[in-house]
Motif scaffolding. Structure first.
Motif, PDB file in Angstrom:
ATOM      1  N   ARG A 274       3.993   6.535   5.009  1.00 20.33           N
ATOM      2  CA  ARG A 274       4.077   6.722   6.463  1.00 20.33           C
ATOM      3  C   ARG A 274       5.426   6.255   6.998  1.00 20.33           C
ATOM      4  O   ARG A 274       6.031   6.917   7.854  1.00 20.33           O
ATOM      5  N   ILE A 275       5.897   5.121   6.496  1.00 23.44           N
ATOM      6  CA  ILE A 275       7.212   4.623   6.919  1.00 23.44           C
ATOM      7  C   ILE A 275       8.296   5.611   6.501  1.00 23.44           C
ATOM      8  O   ILE A 275       9.219   5.921   7.265  1.00 23.44           O
ATOM      9  N   TYR A 276       8.162   6.128   5.286  1.00 23.63           N
ATOM     10  CA  TYR A 276       9.142   7.086   4.768  1.00 23.63           C
ATOM     11  C   TYR A 276       9.209   8.329   5.650  1.00 23.63           C
ATOM     12  O   TYR A 276      10.300   8.765   6.052  1.00 23.63           O
ATOM     13  N   ARG A 277       8.053   8.904   5.958  1.00 24.55           N
ATOM     14  CA  ARG A 277       8.034  10.121   6.772  1.00 24.55           C
ATOM     15  C   ARG A 277       8.607   9.867   8.167  1.00 24.55           C
ATOM     16  O   ARG A 277       9.245  10.732   8.760  1.00 24.55           O
ATOM     17  N   ALA A 278       8.367   8.671   8.691  1.00 21.55           N
ATOM     18  CA  ALA A 278       8.840   8.351  10.039  1.00 21.55           C
ATOM     19  C   ALA A 278      10.333   8.055  10.075  1.00 21.55           C
ATOM     20  O   ALA A 278      11.029   8.425  11.037  1.00 21.55           O
ATOM     21  N   GLU A 279      10.846   7.373   9.051  1.00 20.47           N
ATOM     22  CA  GLU A 279      12.220   6.879   9.092  1.00 20.47           C
ATOM     23  C   GLU A 279      13.232   7.766   8.384  1.00 20.47           C
ATOM     24  O   GLU A 279      14.392   7.823   8.774  1.00 20.47           O
ATOM     25  N   ALA A 280      12.804   8.452   7.308  1.00 23.87           N
ATOM     26  CA  ALA A 280      13.774   9.158   6.462  1.00 23.87           C
ATOM     27  C   ALA A 280      14.615  10.188   7.216  1.00 23.87           C
ATOM     28  O   ALA A 280      15.846  10.199   7.051  1.00 23.87           O
ATOM     29  N   PRO A 281      14.021  11.077   8.034  1.00 21.55           N
ATOM     30  CA  PRO A 281      14.874  12.078   8.698  1.00 21.55           C
ATOM     31  C   PRO A 281      15.946  11.458   9.593  1.00 21.55           C
ATOM     32  O   PRO A 281      17.105  11.900   9.583  1.00 21.55           O
ATOM     33  N   ARG A 282      15.557  10.450  10.367  1.00 21.26           N
ATOM     34  CA  ARG A 282      16.517   9.829  11.290  1.00 21.26           C
ATOM     35  C   ARG A 282      17.650   9.143  10.525  1.00 21.26           C
ATOM     36  O   ARG A 282      18.834   9.289  10.872  1.00 21.26           O
ATOM     37  N   ILE A 283      17.311   8.398   9.472  1.00 25.74           N
ATOM     38  CA  ILE A 283      18.337   7.691   8.700  1.00 25.74           C
ATOM     39  C   ILE A 283      19.230   8.688   7.967  1.00 25.74           C
ATOM     40  O   ILE A 283      20.456   8.528   7.909  1.00 25.74           O
ATOM     41  N   THR A 284      18.622   9.727   7.408  1.00 29.08           N
ATOM     42  CA  THR A 284      19.410  10.754   6.720  1.00 29.08           C
ATOM     43  C   THR A 284      20.396  11.399   7.683  1.00 29.08           C
ATOM     44  O   THR A 284      21.563  11.609   7.347  1.00 29.08           O
ATOM     45  N   ALA A 285      19.931  11.716   8.878  1.00 27.75           N
ATOM     46  CA  ALA A 285      20.804  12.359   9.863  1.00 27.75           C
ATOM     47  C   ALA A 285      21.961  11.452  10.256  1.00 27.75           C
ATOM     48  O   ALA A 285      23.110  11.898  10.379  1.00 27.75           O
ATOM     49  N   ALA A 286      21.673  10.165  10.460  1.00 27.01           N
ATOM     50  CA  ALA A 286      22.733   9.235  10.849  1.00 27.01           C
ATOM     51  C   ALA A 286      23.774   9.107   9.741  1.00 27.01           C
ATOM     52  O   ALA A 286      24.980   9.102   9.992  1.00 27.01           O
ATOM     53  N   LEU A 287      23.309   9.033   8.494  1.00 26.56           N
ATOM     54  CA  LEU A 287      24.227   8.905   7.372  1.00 26.56           C
ATOM     55  C   LEU A 287      25.012  10.200   7.167  1.00 26.56           C
ATOM     56  O   LEU A 287      26.222  10.172   6.896  1.00 26.56           O
ATOM     57  N   ALA A 288      24.353  11.334   7.330  1.00 28.93           N
ATOM     58  CA  ALA A 288      25.044  12.622   7.185  1.00 28.93           C
ATOM     59  C   ALA A 288      26.105  12.794   8.260  1.00 28.93           C
ATOM     60  O   ALA A 288      27.175  13.364   8.014  1.00 28.93           O
ATOM     61  N   ALA A 289      25.815  12.321   9.469  1.00 32.41           N
ATOM     62  CA  ALA A 289      26.783  12.442  10.555  1.00 32.41           C
ATOM     63  C   ALA A 289      28.065  11.682  10.244  1.00 32.41           C
ATOM     64  O   ALA A 289      29.153  12.085  10.669  1.00 32.41           O
ATOM     65  N   ARG A 290      27.954  10.580   9.501  1.00 35.36           N
ATOM     66  CA  ARG A 290      29.139   9.778   9.173  1.00 35.36           C
ATOM     67  C   ARG A 290      29.894  10.305   7.969  1.00 35.36           C
ATOM     68  O   ARG A 290      31.116  10.222   7.907  1.00 35.36           O
TER      69      ARG A 290
ATOM     70  N   ASP B 293       0.823  -1.192   0.000  1.00 33.43           N
ATOM     71  CA  ASP B 293       0.000   0.000   0.000  1.00 33.43           C
ATOM     72  C   ASP B 293       0.873   1.264   0.000  1.00 33.43           C
ATOM     73  O   ASP B 293       1.769   1.415   0.832  1.00 33.43           O
ATOM     74  N   ALA B 294       0.601   2.168  -0.960  1.00 35.86           N
ATOM     75  CA  ALA B 294       1.430   3.360  -1.119  1.00 35.86           C
ATOM     76  C   ALA B 294       1.385   4.251   0.120  1.00 35.86           C
ATOM     77  O   ALA B 294       2.402   4.841   0.511  1.00 35.86           O
ATOM     78  N   GLN B 295       0.208   4.369   0.730  1.00 36.46           N
ATOM     79  CA  GLN B 295       0.091   5.221   1.916  1.00 36.46           C
ATOM     80  C   GLN B 295       0.909   4.670   3.082  1.00 36.46           C
ATOM     81  O   GLN B 295       1.508   5.430   3.843  1.00 36.46           O
ATOM     82  N   ARG B 296       0.938   3.342   3.205  1.00 34.54           N
ATOM     83  CA  ARG B 296       1.727   2.738   4.282  1.00 34.54           C
ATOM     84  C   ARG B 296       3.208   3.006   4.061  1.00 34.54           C
ATOM     85  O   ARG B 296       3.942   3.331   5.008  1.00 34.54           O
ATOM     86  N   LEU B 297       3.655   2.878   2.823  1.00 37.03           N
ATOM     87  CA  LEU B 297       5.054   3.148   2.511  1.00 37.03           C
ATOM     88  C   LEU B 297       5.397   4.605   2.800  1.00 37.03           C
ATOM     89  O   LEU B 297       6.455   4.908   3.353  1.00 37.03           O
TER      90      LEU B 297
END
Length: 403
Positions: free
Chosen positions: A8-24, A2-6
């Motif tokens: 929701r996961i994107y909005r929840a996870e993307a900032p945190r993962i981006t920040a962790a990767l940017a920090a490295r 389901d596109a909406q479920r994906l």
């Protein structure tokens, strides 16, 4: 899947993962692009649903995508070494909530680095911290996607040239940098609340992104009163969103809005945030503006608003953040406390500074109309209409001219 479920996961996870990767890697742009690549791959691989740990899957995939991008560029050997420290570096680190919060906050400060022009700060924040695609950002600001791509590329180069630190600033530099971050968030909200140009009078998606960013900042910095003040201010504005336009899409003035339709839950949340911010006894412009908005929210109707208190609060705001626009808003309160003649006398000295500001001429028109100076009022209304870019504002001003 389901596109909406994906999403929701994107909005929840993307900032945190981006920040962790940017920090490295020390590269916000690279991190944002790699996370976007990971979600594109997720669309292909998650057809039957997400894995048991979608965040871990996305973090690992984003790390791999970042390595691929660096290898293709034949550069960034130092960044490659940082990513190669552990095979599951991002996945392991993101389990540490405190470290993840620090990384996310550091990335937001980096996106709002003073070396970047304001437009680039906004675009990069929406890209990295909110997870919007370049196409979505371009559409939000009525820009061509290639132009927005170039803007983001220039922002990334400027950050690298400035050796921007992807950490929360030291305490002695925090106040100035935090003010920059809050200004960016509020600009995003204002553009969503009442668009400066284009066919749509408001952009609800942008306003929602700004509120989400403010909530995130408040969660990460609960002891910063101006963060709580800004969130309270935006929620108080949001509480009126259902009544700001009529069924025809026409702008409804605050005096004419149906207050029974205002969102009382948002008003209660906002006033609670403001109370907690004020207890910290470090007043700032956003707290004062929120206090003004709260008085409007609590008034039974427009006429019975506590205009005297609002006028005093604008005096306080002018002391904290001097601006001719603050004085212009103060004159609105003066109109109801003292009268239109006194209000007109207050704004007349602002004419030179605010001649290109539509709301100056709109207020002047209203004051002149109240004094029976009809022809001057018409001229001011025509000037306001000529300066207005928002279609709903233009329609409201045109309606006033037709009376």
């Amino acid at each position: 899947m389901d596109a909406q479920r994906l999403e929701r996961i994107y909005r929840a996870e993307a900032p945190r993962i981006t920040a962790a990767l940017a920090a490295r890697t020390g590269d916000v742009g690279l991190a944002a692009d790699a996370v976007q690549d990971a979600f594109v791959e997720a669309i292909e691989h998650w057809r039957d649903g997400p894995p048991p740990n979608p965040g871990g899957w996305l973090a690992t995939t984003a790390r791999r995508k970042a390595i691929d991008r660096l290898r293709r560029a034949r550069a960034g050997q130092e960044k490659l070494a940082l990513l190669a420290v552990t095979e599951t570096g991002l996945g392991a680190d993101t389990s540490d909530a405190e470290e993840a919060d620090d990384e996310l906050l550091g990335m937001i400060f980096a996106c709002c680095h003073p070396a970047l022009p304001r437009e680039s700060q906004i675009a990069l924040t929406l890209r990295a911290a909110c997870g919007l695609t370049t196409a979505e950002i371009a559409a939000a600001f009525l820009a061509a996607e290639p132009a927005m791509t170039q803007r983001l590329l220039r922002a990334r180069k400027a950050l690298r040239a400035a050796h921007a630190d992807l950490r929360v600033p030291d305490p002695d530099a925090l106040a100035d940098r935090l003010a920059e971050v809050l200004a960016v968030v509020y600009l995003v909200f204002n553009e969503g609340y009442l668009a400066s140009a284009g066919r749509q009078p408001a952009r609800r998606d942008l306003a929602a992104q700004a509120v989400a960013l403010a909530r995130l900042l408040h969660r990460l910095m609960p002891r910063e009163p101006e963060v709580g003040g800004l969130l309270a201010l935006m929620l108080l504005h949001e509480s009126r969103s259902a009544t700001r336009f009529d069924g025809w899409g026409r702008l409804v003035r605050l005096a004419d809005q149906d207050r029974s339709r205002w969102d009382t839950a948002l008003i209660a949340e906002a006033t609670g945030l403001l109370d907690r911010a004020l207890v910290l006894r470090r007043p700032g412009p956003y707290q004062v503006q929120a206090a003004i908005a709260a008085l409007h929210a609590q008034a039974p109707d427009y006429e019975r608003t506590d205009w005297a208190q609002i006028r005093l609060l604008y005096d306080r705001l002018q002391a904290l953040a001097p601006s001719p626009v603050v004085l212009l808003n103060r004159a609105v309160a003066t109109r109801y406390v003292v009268g239109p003649e006194a209000a007109l006398a207050e704004i007349t000295p602002l004419a030179a500074e605010l001649d290109g500001y539509r709301l100056f001429h709109a207020l002047r028109a209203g004051l002149l109309d109240g004094l029976g100076r009809d022809e001057e009022a018409r001229q001011s209304s025509e000037r306001a209409l000529a300066l207005a870019g928002n279609p709903a504002e233009r329609e409201l001003l045109a309606r006033r001219l037709s009376f």
